[in-house]
Scaffold this motif. Sequence first.
Motif, PDB file in Angstrom:
ATOM      1  N   ILE A  14       3.165  18.539  36.306  1.00  0.00           N
ATOM      2  CA  ILE A  14       3.105  17.418  35.359  1.00  0.00           C
ATOM      3  C   ILE A  14       3.310  17.977  33.961  1.00  0.00           C
ATOM      4  N   LEU A  15       4.281  17.418  33.261  1.00  0.00           N
ATOM      5  CA  LEU A  15       4.634  17.874  31.926  1.00  0.00           C
ATOM      6  C   LEU A  15       4.178  16.830  30.910  1.00  0.00           C
ATOM      7  N   PRO A  16       3.210  17.162  30.043  1.00  0.00           N
ATOM      8  CA  PRO A  16       2.804  16.205  29.014  1.00  0.00           C
ATOM      9  C   PRO A  16       3.873  16.125  27.918  1.00  0.00           C
ATOM     10  N   VAL A  17       4.210  14.917  27.520  1.00  0.00           N
ATOM     11  CA  VAL A  17       5.240  14.684  26.505  1.00  0.00           C
ATOM     12  C   VAL A  17       4.649  13.810  25.412  1.00  0.00           C
ATOM     13  N   ILE A  18       4.899  14.170  24.164  1.00  0.00           N
ATOM     14  CA  ILE A  18       4.419  13.398  23.020  1.00  0.00           C
ATOM     15  C   ILE A  18       5.602  13.096  22.112  1.00  0.00           C
ATOM     16  N   PHE A  19       5.799  11.809  21.813  1.00  0.00           N
ATOM     17  CA  PHE A  19       6.831  11.377  20.878  1.00  0.00           C
ATOM     18  C   PHE A  19       6.149  10.799  19.647  1.00  0.00           C
ATOM     19  N   THR A  20       6.564  11.234  18.469  1.00  0.00           N
ATOM     20  CA  THR A  20       6.104  10.653  17.216  1.00  0.00           C
ATOM     21  C   THR A  20       7.291   9.920  16.621  1.00  0.00           C
ATOM     22  N   ILE A  21       7.162   8.599  16.490  1.00  0.00           N
ATOM     23  CA  ILE A  21       8.284   7.758  16.067  1.00  0.00           C
ATOM     24  C   ILE A  21       7.920   7.036  14.781  1.00  0.00           C
ATOM     25  N   GLY A  22       8.800   7.127  13.809  1.00  0.00           N
ATOM     26  CA  GLY A  22       8.605   6.441  12.543  1.00  0.00           C
ATOM     27  C   GLY A  22       9.921   6.355  11.802  1.00  0.00           C
ATOM     28  N   PRO A  23      10.039   5.428  10.874  1.00  0.00           N
ATOM     29  CA  PRO A  23      11.299   5.270  10.150  1.00  0.00           C
ATOM     30  C   PRO A  23      11.475   6.345   9.079  1.00  0.00           C
ATOM     31  N   HIS A  24      12.725   6.630   8.770  1.00  0.00           N
ATOM     32  CA  HIS A  24      13.064   7.538   7.687  1.00  0.00           C
ATOM     33  C   HIS A  24      12.946   6.781   6.372  1.00  0.00           C
ATOM     34  N   ASN A  25      12.448   7.409   5.340  1.00  0.00           N
ATOM     35  CA  ASN A  25      12.209   6.746   4.058  1.00  0.00           C
ATOM     36  C   ASN A  25      13.491   6.688   3.230  1.00  0.00           C
ATOM     37  N   LYS A  79       0.851  -1.194   0.000  1.00  0.00           N
ATOM     38  CA  LYS A  79       0.000   0.000   0.000  1.00  0.00           C
ATOM     39  C   LYS A  79       0.891   1.251   0.000  1.00  0.00           C
ATOM     40  N   PRO A  80       0.320   2.444  -0.188  1.00  0.00           N
ATOM     41  CA  PRO A  80       1.143   3.654  -0.277  1.00  0.00           C
ATOM     42  C   PRO A  80       2.041   3.924   0.932  1.00  0.00           C
ATOM     43  N   SER A  81       1.603   3.610   2.138  1.00  0.00           N
ATOM     44  CA  SER A  81       2.427   3.879   3.323  1.00  0.00           C
ATOM     45  C   SER A  81       3.152   2.621   3.807  1.00  0.00           C
ATOM     46  N   GLU A  82       3.349   1.648   2.938  1.00  0.00           N
ATOM     47  CA  GLU A  82       3.985   0.382   3.316  1.00  0.00           C
ATOM     48  C   GLU A  82       5.113   0.027   2.355  1.00  0.00           C
ATOM     49  N   TYR A  83       5.986  -0.857   2.828  1.00  0.00           N
ATOM     50  CA  TYR A  83       7.025  -1.473   2.013  1.00  0.00           C
ATOM     51  C   TYR A  83       7.008  -2.966   2.289  1.00  0.00           C
ATOM     52  N   LEU A 116       4.911   2.230   7.474  1.00  0.00           N
ATOM     53  CA  LEU A 116       5.697   3.421   7.773  1.00  0.00           C
ATOM     54  C   LEU A 116       4.888   4.515   8.452  1.00  0.00           C
ATOM     55  N   THR A 117       3.666   4.214   8.839  1.00  0.00           N
ATOM     56  CA  THR A 117       2.848   5.190   9.536  1.00  0.00           C
ATOM     57  C   THR A 117       3.467   5.474  10.903  1.00  0.00           C
ATOM     58  N   PRO A 118       3.726   6.745  11.222  1.00  0.00           N
ATOM     59  CA  PRO A 118       4.336   7.049  12.523  1.00  0.00           C
ATOM     60  C   PRO A 118       3.428   6.647  13.686  1.00  0.00           C
ATOM     61  N   GLY A 178      17.804 -16.719  -2.677  1.00  0.00           N
ATOM     62  CA  GLY A 178      18.206 -15.796  -3.724  1.00  0.00           C
ATOM     63  C   GLY A 178      18.421 -14.367  -3.275  1.00  0.00           C
ATOM     64  N   ILE A 179      18.187 -14.064  -2.016  1.00  0.00           N
ATOM     65  CA  ILE A 179      18.370 -12.710  -1.486  1.00  0.00           C
ATOM     66  C   ILE A 179      19.404 -12.783  -0.376  1.00  0.00           C
ATOM     67  N   GLU A 180      20.454 -11.961  -0.497  1.00  0.00           N
ATOM     68  CA  GLU A 180      21.548 -12.025   0.476  1.00  0.00           C
ATOM     69  C   GLU A 180      21.117 -11.646   1.884  1.00  0.00           C
ATOM     70  N   GLU A 181      20.550 -10.478   2.060  1.00  0.00           N
ATOM     71  CA  GLU A 181      20.174 -10.027   3.398  1.00  0.00           C
ATOM     72  C   GLU A 181      18.670  -9.749   3.445  1.00  0.00           C
ATOM     73  N   ILE A 182      18.269  -8.552   3.095  1.00  0.00           N
ATOM     74  CA  ILE A 182      16.857  -8.160   3.038  1.00  0.00           C
ATOM     75  C   ILE A 182      16.672  -7.279   1.812  1.00  0.00           C
ATOM     76  N   GLN A 183      15.612  -7.514   1.091  1.00  0.00           N
ATOM     77  CA  GLN A 183      15.275  -6.672  -0.053  1.00  0.00           C
ATOM     78  C   GLN A 183      14.057  -5.828   0.323  1.00  0.00           C
ATOM     79  N   ILE A 184      14.192  -4.510   0.232  1.00  0.00           N
ATOM     80  CA  ILE A 184      13.107  -3.588   0.531  1.00  0.00           C
ATOM     81  C   ILE A 184      12.544  -3.086  -0.797  1.00  0.00           C
ATOM     82  N   THR A 185      11.239  -3.290  -1.005  1.00  0.00           N
ATOM     83  CA  THR A 185      10.626  -2.929  -2.271  1.00  0.00           C
ATOM     84  C   THR A 185       9.146  -2.613  -2.091  1.00  0.00           C
ATOM     85  N   LYS A 186       8.545  -1.983  -3.082  1.00  0.00           N
ATOM     86  CA  LYS A 186       7.112  -1.700  -3.060  1.00  0.00           C
ATOM     87  C   LYS A 186       6.301  -2.835  -3.674  1.00  0.00           C
TER      88      LYS A 186
END
Length: 104
Positions: free
Chosen positions: A62-73, A8-12, A42-44, A19-27
């Motif tokens: 009390i300090l509210p903290v928000i982390f948005t974590i996602g991989p770099h493309n 899908k558009p936000s996935e790999y 890849l959705t954060p 036949g693949i040495e390590e990992i192949q990343i593709t659409k």
Amino acid sequence: MAVYRVAKPSEYLAVTGWGIEEIQITKKAWIFFGQSYTVLDLTPVIHTFEVQAMSAEKLPFILPVIFTIGPHNHKKSLIKYAKLMSPHDKPSNHIRKPKVPEIV
């Protein structure tokens, strides 16, 4: 027997196996016998916390903290992400809020 898979558009697809040495990343890829694939979303992910802190004047707050974590493309980043994160739960079930005892 081969199977054709398209992400899908936000996935790999992370393809491993024959036949693949390590990992192949593709659409999109043909998945042949002896190969397996994992869908990388890849959705954060947003994590919210409340940090109990104290000011310089010794006033608690009390300090509210928000982390948005996602991989770099980027291919190298996606390979590292596939190695480290694909076996884990997507909704981060390993992070839980601590239970606060109720005062009766």
